[in-house]
Write a protein that holds these residues in place. Structure first.
Motif: not given
Length: 158
Positions: A119-123
């Motif tokens: 999730t962190k990487i996608t945002e």
């Protein structure tokens, strides 16, 4: 005539003083190193250089005049800071495409093992200042966001 020359002299002095307050934007290295100070102490940063363009972002270095980047040396966590200064609009789009491609690829890699990292990487935090693109992927990007928005006055893209 004496009044006009006095007013003109004061106006020139004010213009000179106003010009002295103009500061130059920091370079890619200064921006990346400042953002790095806002990361968690547990992050073990490794420097990236222009040879990292193709493996990480799938781009050649032509059109990028400055670059500074860091990546977390941990296999369990994915943190990254990258600052690109580009020469033209075509390179700008190539850099952005490379960032989004990296984000999708790394998110897929971490999705099964660590959903929070995915999730962190996608945002990622992506911002732009003049001809500079700033990318920040970290657990708590709020201090970096504050620096980017309030001190650099950069525009948030994503």
């Amino acid at each position: 005539m004496k009044i006009i020359s006095t007013v003109l002299s004061l106006a020139l002095c004010l213009l000179i003083l106003a010009g002295c307050g103009n500061t130059e934007a920091p370079n890619a290295n200064e921006i990346a190193n400042t953002i790095k100070t806002y990361s968690a102490e547990t992050v073990n940063w490794t420097s990236l250089d222009k040879t990292s363009f193709e493996p990480y972002f799938g781009i050649k270095d032509s059109g990028v005049s400055q670059f500074c980047g860091f990546i977390n040396n941990s296999e369990e966590k994915f943190d990254m800071i990258a600052v690109f200064t580009y020469d033209n609009d075509e390179t700008r789009q190539t850099v952005l495409d490379g960032i989004y491609s990296l984000s999708r690829q790394m998110s897929e890699n971490y999705r099964i093992a660590n959903a929070n990292e995915a999730t962190k990487i996608t945002e990622p935090l992506i911002a732009e200042l003049d001809n500079t693109i700033i990318v920040c992927i970290m657990d708590t990007p709020s201090k970096a966001l504050n620096y980017i928005e309030n001190e650099l006055k950069a525009t948030i893209i994503s």
